[in-house]
Design an enzyme around this catalytic site. Sequence first.
Site, PDB file in Angstrom:
ATOM      1  N   ASP A  62       0.840  -1.192   0.000  1.00  0.00           N
ATOM      2  CA  ASP A  62       0.000   0.000   0.000  1.00  0.00           C
ATOM      3  C   ASP A  62       0.879   1.247   0.000  1.00  0.00           C
ATOM      4  O   ASP A  62       1.991   1.234   0.541  1.00  0.00           O
ATOM      5  CB  ASP A  62      -0.896   0.032   1.245  1.00  0.00           C
ATOM      6  CG  ASP A  62      -1.857  -1.144   1.302  1.00  0.00           C
ATOM      7  OD1 ASP A  62      -2.058  -1.807   0.263  1.00  0.00           O
ATOM      8  OD2 ASP A  62      -2.408  -1.403   2.390  1.00  0.00           O
ATOM      9  N   GLN A  63       0.387   2.319  -0.569  1.00  0.00           N
ATOM     10  CA  GLN A  63       1.196   3.528  -0.712  1.00  0.00           C
ATOM     11  C   GLN A  63       1.731   4.031   0.620  1.00  0.00           C
ATOM     12  O   GLN A  63       2.869   4.486   0.709  1.00  0.00           O
ATOM     13  CB  GLN A  63       0.376   4.630  -1.389  1.00  0.00           C
ATOM     14  CG  GLN A  63       1.178   5.915  -1.627  1.00  0.00           C
ATOM     15  CD  GLN A  63       0.511   6.859  -2.588  1.00  0.00           C
ATOM     16  OE1 GLN A  63      -0.465   6.498  -3.242  1.00  0.00           O
ATOM     17  NE2 GLN A  63       1.003   8.082  -2.691  1.00  0.00           N
TER      18      GLN A  63
END
Length: 217
Positions: A62-63
């Site tokens: 995930d970012q």
Amino acid sequence: MDIKDYILYEDEHLLVCHKLAGTATQTRRIGEKDMVSLLKNYLYQQSAKKQEPYLAVIHRLDQMVEGLLVFAKTPFAAKELSRQLQQKGFGKEYKAVVCKIPMQKKGTLTNYMVKDKRSNTSRICSENEIGAKKAVLHYEVVEEKEDGTAMLHICLETGRHHQIRVQLANIGCGIMGDAKYNAGNYDREKWNKIALCAYRLRFVHPKTKKEMIFELQ
């Protein structure tokens, strides 16, 4: 950021790097730097041919999650690493700070999850719901903090979208800094990233068949 400082290993087949929180693995947003574009630029500068380099995404983070990623530099490596990921899975281990100490200090969480593409979120669902996928993780409390939070060591058995964040939030132990699944314990001034790190990665080299192990200190 100089991407060379975050490359932990590189050979003709693959590349292992340290992704910082806030940088996407790969994005379609124009003008936003992601790991793929940063690494392709690096490979282009290193190449004598000066043509677009081959770089395949094998798995993602995930970012807002920090951690280790492996990318393939050849189609052969991409095929072998993807096959390994699908058949055996990589050894992926995480550390997370959660808002509450789990009732059981060590355990396995098994749920079914479904992804909502429109909102880019996932949720726990019934086994029979359309799109449901089984999600399994193992955790252990490694530190209990005075403020009531705890640090967990986590091993993934499956790799579902937002899996760790959703499963821990489901038992009331959401990850600190997670505005999406633990909004009640999110302080924008205190947290500029989610307290989750993919700190250890293990897989078999696609060519040499040697076990490769990487760890962030």
